[in-house]
Design a protein around this motif. Structure first.
Motif, short mmCIF file in Angstrom:
data_model
loop_
_atom_site.label_atom_id
_atom_site.label_comp_id
_atom_site.label_asym_id
_atom_site.label_seq_id
_atom_site.Cartn_x
_atom_site.Cartn_y
_atom_site.Cartn_z
N GLU A 98 0.69 -1.43 0.01
CA GLU A 98 -0.15 -0.01 -0.05
C GLU A 98 0.93 1.15 0.11
OE1 GLU A 98 -2.57 -0.57 3.29
OE2 GLU A 98 -3.73 -2.38 2.58
N GLU A 99 1.70 1.12 0.64
CA GLU A 99 2.78 2.46 0.65
C GLU A 99 3.30 2.54 -0.60
OE1 GLU A 99 5.97 1.62 3.73
OE2 GLU A 99 4.38 1.78 5.24
N ARG A 100 3.63 1.51 -1.49
CA ARG A 100 4.16 1.68 -2.75
C ARG A 100 3.12 2.45 -3.52
NH1 ARG A 100 9.15 0.54 -3.40
NH2 ARG A 100 10.10 -1.24 -4.66
N ALA A 101 1.89 1.74 -3.28
CA ALA A 101 0.95 2.47 -4.33
C ALA A 101 0.40 3.96 -3.91
CB ALA A 101 -0.31 1.43 -4.02
N ALA A 102 0.70 4.17 -2.63
CA ALA A 102 0.53 5.41 -2.31
C ALA A 102 1.37 6.52 -2.78
CB ALA A 102 0.33 5.49 -0.61
N LEU A 103 2.82 5.94 -2.79
CA LEU A 103 3.81 6.88 -3.33
C LEU A 103 3.65 6.97 -4.81
CD1 LEU A 103 6.59 7.77 -3.38
CD2 LEU A 103 7.55 5.59 -3.56
N ILE A 104 3.30 6.14 -5.59
CA ILE A 104 3.09 6.20 -6.81
C ILE A 104 1.74 7.16 -7.18
CG2 ILE A 104 2.06 4.98 -9.14
CD1 ILE A 104 3.52 2.46 -7.80
N GLU A 107 0.89 9.70 -5.36
CA GLU A 107 1.61 10.99 -4.71
C GLU A 107 2.34 11.50 -5.99
OE1 GLU A 107 3.34 10.87 -1.04
OE2 GLU A 107 4.58 12.62 -1.66
N VAL A 108 3.05 10.72 -6.67
CA VAL A 108 4.07 11.22 -7.55
C VAL A 108 3.08 11.51 -8.82
CG1 VAL A 108 5.92 10.67 -9.16
CG2 VAL A 108 6.22 10.00 -6.62
N ALA A 109 2.30 10.69 -9.05
CA ALA A 109 1.47 10.77 -10.39
C ALA A 109 0.73 11.94 -10.21
CB ALA A 109 0.47 9.60 -10.43
N GLN A 110 0.21 12.24 -8.96
CA GLN A 110 -0.43 13.63 -8.99
C GLN A 110 0.22 14.93 -9.28
OE1 GLN A 110 -3.36 15.08 -8.03
NE2 GLN A 110 -2.35 17.03 -7.87
N GLN A 111 1.38 14.78 -8.63
CA GLN A 111 2.47 15.77 -9.03
C GLN A 111 2.68 16.04 -10.47
OE1 GLN A 111 6.08 15.85 -7.05
NE2 GLN A 111 5.13 15.62 -5.24
N LEU A 125 2.56 -3.23 -11.48
CA LEU A 125 2.11 -4.09 -10.40
C LEU A 125 0.98 -3.67 -9.61
CD1 LEU A 125 5.66 -5.61 -9.36
CD2 LEU A 125 3.97 -6.50 -11.05
N HIS A 126 0.73 -2.25 -9.60
CA HIS A 126 -0.22 -1.56 -8.77
C HIS A 126 -1.23 -1.22 -9.61
CE1 HIS A 126 2.38 -1.86 -5.08
NE2 HIS A 126 3.35 -1.70 -6.12
N PHE A 127 -1.09 -0.81 -10.51
CA PHE A 127 -2.06 -0.20 -11.45
C PHE A 127 -2.00 -0.81 -12.81
CE2 PHE A 127 -0.71 3.03 -8.40
CZ PHE A 127 -2.03 3.01 -7.61
N LEU A 130 -4.87 4.37 -13.38
CA LEU A 130 -3.78 5.22 -12.39
C LEU A 130 -4.59 6.29 -12.20
CD1 LEU A 130 -1.36 5.91 -10.72
CD2 LEU A 130 -0.25 6.13 -12.86
N VAL A 131 -4.96 7.00 -13.42
CA VAL A 131 -5.49 8.48 -13.26
C VAL A 131 -6.93 8.25 -12.49
CG1 VAL A 131 -6.57 8.66 -15.45
CG2 VAL A 131 -5.70 10.71 -14.26
N VAL A 132 -7.61 7.21 -12.84
CA VAL A 132 -8.85 6.87 -12.32
C VAL A 132 -8.63 6.92 -10.65
CG1 VAL A 132 -10.73 5.33 -12.03
CG2 VAL A 132 -10.05 6.15 -14.18
N ALA A 133 -7.85 5.94 -10.19
CA ALA A 133 -7.65 5.50 -8.94
C ALA A 133 -7.22 7.05 -8.29
CB ALA A 133 -6.32 4.79 -8.53
#
Lengths: 211, 211, 211, 211
Positions: free
Chosen positions: D22-28, D30-34, D62-64, D70-73
């Motif tokens: 989950e941390e990985r997914a959250a990191l992704i 976060e970065v994607a948002q930026q 592996l996460h999206f 990814l953008v939908v999430a």
DNA sequence: GATGAATGAGCGTTCATTCAT
DNA sequence: AATGAATGAACGCTCATTCAT
């Protein structure tokens, strides 16, 4: 009034048209030569040739069926001129060395004046690709003919002692041809570091070391 | 504690990938050399290079950022090899004439084996366009370096009497460069009409008429 | 004698071709507007524009030098129309409130008819990327001009008491611009839940609470 | 020693892994948002997201399942936060006007701090194209839910006399939504010309002209 | 699980060639 | 004959996605 075309003398009419036609073709060839020299075959566009000639793009195709035909026609025209020049110079009643020097002088003078236009070997400087050349094996005949003329000159020189008979004539021919489709010589000439006469003289001397 | 857990050497892994990477790049360069030689720069498509190399088009771009970078890399690789070769040969402790002959022999041997790859002067045979060359003025440095090496050799020969000091050295350099980026010689060699050694010998003699 | 031979007016010929040319360009712009609106700048392909216009891809490039030029031409055409419209409406001799209402009415009528085409601010709805916008800083001039017109209107309203002078004019300008490049309003209009006149009236009232 | 994985308590192990996942997914995310905010959806590459997150490109997958997922999430995560925020603010026991002002203040503060991240309406600023939006009609539910919350607030204000009951509530809702997914307001805020509190105050006043 | 090299469909753009006028 | 608008195949390059390691 303006439709009397069919009844009046067709000959002058025709030849007028034909003359105009030929002039157009000649104009296109002339412009094409310039642009091909500047940019190479592939980077030259029909558009640019037409624009520089002041005619429409489609008109080019009324005279030459394709870009390839255009460059072939140009090559043939120039090679024919070159062959005539060789024949004339080689036919002069001068010692072989002077005829050679004359030939080199002639070629180098032209190179200095307008860049290399001799196109010997389907001049690679034009960016003519092997594939194009392979499509037109007939053009090799021109090359062969030039080689034979030069071969004759070399043989003559070897028989009368002006040239060293121990060097195979094909090497001498190749050396001479190399001098005529010059890479590095061109730079010397166009940069003004040397005159055509000087260059011709020096190179001639390397053919006739003992003179 | 948690980072060097596997205890096995990580280096081989790395160098394996790197080796594979380098092999790929080398393969692409090798294929590119062939296709560029056959078709010239502009008519060569990345598609064809990829197809002949048995890889996907995109893969080429993993190793070379653009078609231009590819041809530049190829040129640099070959020119570096060529410069090393010249330097090594010219550094031998032999009379100038023999070093010259050695250089010619070496170049002609390669030409016979695999076609001209010397690419001297951003070899126009590749159809490299002026515009491309102008975009990379840095590459001229290679050419300059080669010219200087050859210039040095010529000067040396003129000072010690091996070469005729009355011919300007720039003409001699140009003649020699012409011999090294050969047009007509190539045909003699690839057709098997003459061996590299023979050709080198004959041409050397034209530089040293009195020996 | 030989040049004006046909005696018929050459002008119609010319203008016919020109008219056709302009019609083509207009057709392309029209289709481009539709596709850009639907998919945004980047996801719109020249292929699709050409296909929808029933022409070949290359034809697009006869009229617009690049995709970027196409979108810029579209933007300029629409913004010029919009500026004319603003200038005309703001120049009317009506109380400020009515001119504002007129402007809103006009914009909303167009939105209802054909979707938002106002493109104010290099409308982000088109997906115009910052990088593209940065490449064409000249286009910002249009935006500036529109802002100044609107600013003038607001100032006028604040001086003559029609607008509350305690709200900074920049906030009022921003509010008005927001109304003109509308996000949520568009849905109301295109879904038919409200007429342009009604929407304009209501929003105008929020600018003039006391009237 | 290091292979005892199967026998020991699997739960903590699992949850550890899951937490890492989950941390990985959250990191992704976060970065994607930026990156999406900076460049828009289409110009953002998975490569850049991976690079900025310090992970490999394949790991993102592996996460999206895809860029679209990814953008939908991201959208869902942010919209959920936004809905919570609205619900919380609207639930406060304050006069409607103050709750509205609070909401605006909150949104504008965030915009000033980090650019607009509200993504209301699948924020077109991200360059999300109609075609993408049409592929995911389910996302409209979030929008609907937000609209209903805001609608309730408006109705409440109209019943208790805080808002003018003569303006249809849908117009008021649209105006408010426009204020929340702001175009021109953003410039005022990020350029520092006005503070979030000031802007919220002024805009609130245009909703409550008589207070 | 994590990696990143490899893939290949797709795009913007060019230009030789055709053809209606 | 002459025009030049129209065509469409082909190219260099990108990047979301896959997969062997």
């Amino acid at each position: 009034m303006d439709q009397q075309s069919t009844s009046s003398p067709p000959l002058p009419m025709r030849s007028l048209r034909e003359r105009q036609r030929e002039e157009r073709a000649a104009l296109i060839l002339e412009v094409a030569q310039q642009v091909f020299s500047e940019k190479g075959y592939i980077e030259t566009s029909i558009d640019e040739i037409a624009a520089r000639a002041g005619i429409a793009k489609g008109t080019v195709y009324l005279h030459f069926a394709s870009k390839e035909e255009l460059v072939v026609a140009l090559f043939e025209q120039q090679f024919k001129q070159f062959l005539q020049q060789i024949e004339q110079i080689l036919g002069e009643s001068l010692p072989m060395r002077l005829r050679l020097e004359h030939l080199l002088l002639d070629v180098y003078t032209r190179i200095q004046a307008q860049g290399n236009q001799v196109l010997i070997d389907l001049n690679p400087r034009l960016g003519l690709t092997t594939s194009l050349i392979n499509k037109r094996p007939d053009l090799a005949a021109y090359s062969t003919q030039a080689m034979e003329l030069i071969s004759g000159l070399i043989s003559e020189g070897q028989s009368n002692g002006e040239l060293d008979p121990n060097v195979p004539s094909m090497v001498m021919v190749a050396s001479l041809v190399n001098m005529l489709s010059p890479n590095s010589y061109e730079r010397l000439l166009t940069s003004g570091q040397i005159t055509p006469a000087e260059l011709a003289g020096y190179l001639s001397r390397s053919f006739f070391p003992n003179l």
